[in-house]
Write a protein that holds these residues in place. Sequence first.
Motif, mmCIF file in Angstrom:
data_model
loop_
_atom_site.group_PDB
_atom_site.id
_atom_site.type_symbol
_atom_site.label_atom_id
_atom_site.label_comp_id
_atom_site.label_asym_id
_atom_site.label_seq_id
_atom_site.Cartn_x
_atom_site.Cartn_y
_atom_site.Cartn_z
ATOM 1 N N SER A 1 -19.944 23.195 10.790
ATOM 2 C CA SER A 1 -18.921 22.840 11.481
ATOM 3 C C SER A 1 -19.382 22.049 12.781
ATOM 4 O O SER A 1 -18.548 21.226 13.200
ATOM 5 C CB SER A 1 -18.040 24.016 11.872
ATOM 6 N N GLY A 2 -20.523 22.101 13.282
ATOM 7 C CA GLY A 2 -21.059 21.149 14.314
ATOM 8 C C GLY A 2 -21.318 21.871 15.565
ATOM 9 O O GLY A 2 -21.551 21.458 16.621
ATOM 10 N N LYS A 3 -21.750 23.104 15.320
ATOM 11 C CA LYS A 3 -21.904 24.009 16.620
ATOM 12 C C LYS A 3 -23.385 23.736 17.211
ATOM 13 O O LYS A 3 -23.466 23.451 18.182
ATOM 14 C CB LYS A 3 -22.033 25.495 16.124
ATOM 15 N N SER A 4 -24.213 23.479 16.299
ATOM 16 C CA SER A 4 -25.759 23.195 16.625
ATOM 17 C C SER A 4 -25.331 21.338 17.300
ATOM 18 O O SER A 4 -26.114 21.269 18.280
ATOM 19 C CB SER A 4 -26.653 23.154 15.652
ATOM 20 N N THR A 5 -24.828 20.601 16.569
ATOM 21 C CA THR A 5 -24.659 19.228 16.821
ATOM 22 C C THR A 5 -24.275 19.134 18.308
ATOM 23 O O THR A 5 -24.665 18.498 19.088
ATOM 24 C CB THR A 5 -23.889 18.856 16.032
ATOM 25 N N LEU A 6 -23.280 20.035 18.555
ATOM 26 C CA LEU A 6 -22.615 20.186 20.163
ATOM 27 C C LEU A 6 -23.746 20.432 20.986
ATOM 28 O O LEU A 6 -23.956 19.883 22.170
ATOM 29 C CB LEU A 6 -21.494 21.033 20.187
ATOM 30 N N SER A 7 -24.415 21.567 20.642
ATOM 31 C CA SER A 7 -25.574 21.999 21.663
ATOM 32 C C SER A 7 -26.641 20.770 21.868
ATOM 33 O O SER A 7 -26.998 20.619 22.975
ATOM 34 C CB SER A 7 -26.116 23.194 21.260
ATOM 35 N N HIS A 8 -26.997 20.040 20.748
ATOM 36 C CA HIS A 8 -27.967 18.954 20.842
ATOM 37 C C HIS A 8 -27.416 17.704 21.637
ATOM 38 O O HIS A 8 -28.079 17.190 22.329
ATOM 39 C CB HIS A 8 -28.424 18.648 19.514
ATOM 40 N N VAL A 9 -26.081 17.571 21.402
ATOM 41 C CA VAL A 9 -25.624 16.348 22.134
ATOM 42 C C VAL A 9 -25.652 16.757 23.646
ATOM 43 O O VAL A 9 -26.076 15.942 24.525
ATOM 44 C CB VAL A 9 -24.023 16.191 21.540
ATOM 45 N N LEU A 10 -25.219 17.998 23.922
ATOM 46 C CA LEU A 10 -25.137 18.217 25.318
ATOM 47 C C LEU A 10 -26.646 18.383 25.909
ATOM 48 O O LEU A 10 -26.818 17.875 26.839
ATOM 49 C CB LEU A 10 -24.663 19.596 25.597
ATOM 50 N N ALA A 11 -27.634 18.735 25.238
ATOM 51 C CA ALA A 11 -28.966 18.795 25.755
ATOM 52 C C ALA A 11 -29.852 17.433 25.542
ATOM 53 O O ALA A 11 -30.828 17.311 26.289
ATOM 54 C CB ALA A 11 -29.674 19.684 25.019
ATOM 55 N N GLY A 12 -28.973 16.645 24.772
ATOM 56 C CA GLY A 12 -29.521 15.167 24.944
ATOM 57 C C GLY A 12 -30.818 14.839 23.833
ATOM 58 O O GLY A 12 -31.860 14.142 24.038
ATOM 59 N N ARG A 13 -30.667 15.291 22.693
ATOM 60 C CA ARG A 13 -31.602 15.177 21.796
ATOM 61 C C ARG A 13 -31.597 13.884 21.180
ATOM 62 O O ARG A 13 -30.229 13.346 20.947
ATOM 63 C CB ARG A 13 -31.430 16.159 20.651
ATOM 64 N N THR A 14 -32.450 13.062 20.826
ATOM 65 C CA THR A 14 -32.350 11.845 20.130
ATOM 66 C C THR A 14 -31.699 11.910 18.793
ATOM 67 O O THR A 14 -31.922 13.098 18.083
ATOM 68 C CB THR A 14 -33.662 10.864 20.002
ATOM 69 N N GLY A 15 -31.032 10.938 18.137
ATOM 70 C CA GLY A 15 -30.832 11.027 16.830
ATOM 71 C C GLY A 15 -29.215 11.053 16.876
ATOM 72 O O GLY A 15 -28.590 11.152 15.803
ATOM 73 N N TYR A 16 -28.567 11.377 17.930
ATOM 74 C CA TYR A 16 -27.140 11.481 18.155
ATOM 75 C C TYR A 16 -26.663 10.547 18.870
ATOM 76 O O TYR A 16 -27.460 9.807 19.779
ATOM 77 C CB TYR A 16 -26.515 12.855 18.767
ATOM 78 N N GLU A 17 -25.351 10.272 18.504
ATOM 79 C CA GLU A 17 -24.604 8.985 19.424
ATOM 80 C C GLU A 17 -23.347 9.512 19.797
ATOM 81 O O GLU A 17 -22.751 9.832 19.021
ATOM 82 C CB GLU A 17 -24.750 7.664 18.510
ATOM 83 N N VAL A 18 -23.122 9.285 20.991
ATOM 84 C CA VAL A 18 -21.971 9.604 21.604
ATOM 85 C C VAL A 18 -20.999 8.586 21.602
ATOM 86 O O VAL A 18 -21.447 7.224 22.013
ATOM 87 C CB VAL A 18 -21.880 10.324 23.252
ATOM 88 N N THR A 19 -19.728 8.654 20.868
ATOM 89 C CA THR A 19 -19.096 7.354 20.532
ATOM 90 C C THR A 19 -17.731 7.467 21.631
ATOM 91 O O THR A 19 -17.170 6.558 21.510
ATOM 92 C CB THR A 19 -18.557 7.387 19.380
ATOM 93 N N GLY A 20 -17.411 8.655 21.966
ATOM 94 C CA GLY A 20 -16.509 8.894 22.939
ATOM 95 C C GLY A 20 -16.426 10.103 23.731
ATOM 96 O O GLY A 20 -16.889 10.869 23.351
ATOM 97 N N GLY A 21 -15.585 9.966 24.973
ATOM 98 C CA GLY A 21 -15.214 11.269 25.545
ATOM 99 C C GLY A 21 -16.361 11.284 26.830
ATOM 100 O O GLY A 21 -17.121 10.341 27.287
ATOM 101 N N GLU A 22 -16.332 12.311 27.643
ATOM 102 C CA GLU A 22 -16.884 12.592 28.549
ATOM 103 C C GLU A 22 -17.423 14.015 29.065
ATOM 104 O O GLU A 22 -16.755 14.947 28.322
ATOM 105 C CB GLU A 22 -15.967 12.021 30.035
#
Lengths: 478, 249
Positions: free
Chosen positions: B38-59
């Motif tokens: 569902s994206g739980k780990s994705t959320l944690s990685h995006v918050l921690a700044g892992r490469t390979g993810y792209e934030v496309t919107g929001g703050e």
Amino acid sequence: MSEQIDRLIKKEYAAGFITDIVSDTLPPGLDEDVVAFISGKKNEPEWMLEWRLKALRSWREMVEPHWAHVTYPDIDFDAISYYSAPKSSSDGPKSLDDIDPELRSTYDKLGIPLHEQEMLSGVAVDAVFDSVSVATTFRHKLKEAGVIFCSISEAMHECPEIVRAHLGSVVPQKDNYYAALNSAVFSDGSFVYIPKGVKCPMELSTYFRINEAKTGQFERTLIVADEGSEVSYLEGCTAPMRDENQLHAAVVELVALDNAKIKYSTVQNWYPGDSEGKGGIYNFVTKRGVAHTNARISWTQVETGSAITMKYPSCVLKGDNSVGEFYSVALSNNYQQADTGTKMIHLGKNTRSTIISKGISAGHGSNSYRGLVRMNPGATGARNYTQCDSLLIGDQCGAHTFPYIESKNPSAVIEHEATTSKVSDEQLFLCQQRGLDAEKAVSMIVNGFCKEVFRELPMEFAVEAGKLLEVSLEGAVG
Amino acid sequence: MLSIRDLYANAGDTEILKGLNLEIGPGEVHAIMGTNGSGKSTLSHVLAGRTGYEVTGGEVRFLNQDLLSLATEDRAREGLFLAFQYPVEIPGVSNMEFLKAAVDALAAHRGEEPPDAVSFMKRAREVSAMVDLDPNFLKRGVNEGFSGGEKKRNELMQMLLLEPKLAIMDETDSGLDIDALKVVADGVNAFRREDRSVVLITHYQRLLNHIEPDFVHVLAGGRIVKSGDKSLALELEDKGYSWIDEEVA
Ligand SMILES: Nc1ncnc2c1ncn2[C@@H]1O[C@H](COP(=O)(O)OP(=O)(O)OP(=O)(O)O)[C@@H](O)[C@H]1O
Ligand SMILES: [Mg+2]
């Protein structure tokens, strides 16, 4: 990740500066007169000149080898000057105080303050600046133990019979192209003799430094450990930044007589060339040891410098039960090329050898392990274990292994293991998530990878080696 | 502490987070639940700044800073900690030297002297005892040859040593035996303080029996689709996730 890696790999060479000293340099070119000049300059005995001339004649009939996994433009051997000595030392310094202040400050910049080392570290230093030995310390303490540690030119006068008996006994004049060249023109280097049953009271250390532009550096080192003796020898190098490639073709010979132990450690940090692959040292070295009955020879090397390295420290396990070891870390960053490894030649019964090789490639670096394990017919019960690991940083570098195995004795056992791994995104992320920057992260991961080799280094060298890797990898990461 | 507004993010070419909102106050413990993928780990990685993810919107604001503009290591230095779902091995680098390097990096960021070796060792032994790991683990390579449960406890040990302001624990309870689950819960409870917040990503109500969360959220379709108090976790345990999908639809 590769972008980050790129940025990190690019870091200026910390030891890149040029000392401004008037040198006594021979014009470029090589013939019998040049050899005679060098020999004369050192007041060498007649037999030595003959020995050199024989080498020169062999060299002229040989061709430059091109089998290694490296590429470089042809070397013009006539454009090289074969002798250079710092002028101020031509009278020979009596003590450290007699050394050219300019030279002293060079060593200081390199972090080798001699007098401090003398007092603090207990390491005897025979520093070679260009081609002439300019400082030798701790002579007295060594003398008490009967150890001879001096430049090889001095040894020719102080103990000619030992030099004559062993010089070329391990690496003959015509062994290979570069060894023949070295035999003809070697300028200086270190000589060590450990008498029977003596354990050398301190680590022996030599710092080499190449300085003059276009001056090939041809060191010759001979270490003789008499029966039942022990010695640990450290060799460390760093060179100032240069645009032109400099050839370095040293020869190191080790003789471990019955029951003797020789440990030879190298940290090599010569100028690797810039991030575009321009400049840098060509390091074509012949290192070999002969181990007699029950003797042990161990080579440990950390190779981070030079543009091109071809180097195979080897052991001839001649006596029964003799042991050979080779522990190596070789790093190639930017456009560096390293083709390095070892040869273990098992002649005696129950001889044993261990090879641990760690190759690290970053940037556009190319790193090859080339190793030969040969079990001769007499090597009954001999064993070899080889472990050969490669670590890649980024995706533009390369790692290759060329293991050669020749077994002519069915009772001999040869084991070979090889791995290739990458510094992974996950590992970097873990480190960065804990607050480390990418550079620190990579150097820590690489140091971890090298642990088995660093453990073999003498304590003070292990620290230096870790730092060296860190500096060499700067600019390498992502 | 942490404020996520309308966050969109891609993993590779796939959009995973689609307008996620979440507010976490100081001292709070939030549980995030949701189906596999569902994206739980994705959320944690995006918050921690892992490469390979792209934030496309929001703050995302963290302690009144723009979190997404900070480098990965700076997020950590500012006090964001992620306990990994799948801790990775770093062969040859001892836990001890790894932790010392991390502690030193955080100290340097605060403009402090690094702790001396003796007090560091003492503290490291204390926290390893808290997570019931033998001090020998400090000498072993980071996660090298650790069992699944040992890796999870090792993550908690790092968290206790580094004392972050916001700890995101991604399934630290998965794969733990019953005793180890209790150890982890005790560790988290000891960590709780009014100026520290915890995000527990979990699949199991049983962890929440030991760590009482202030809020429970359900992540589905790249958003937080339902939030409630601890009773929501009990309800999920009982009914699964399908009723939420229906409710959202
Ligand atoms: N690099 C990627 N490219 C494409 N899809 C990806 C990538 N990384 C993750 N995904 C997908 O994103 C979705 C969310 O993954 P994530 O790991 O965040 O799930 P999760 O909620 O943590 O699941 P679990 O409970 O199983 O741990 C998954 O479908 C996964 O396959
Ligand atoms: Mg997950």
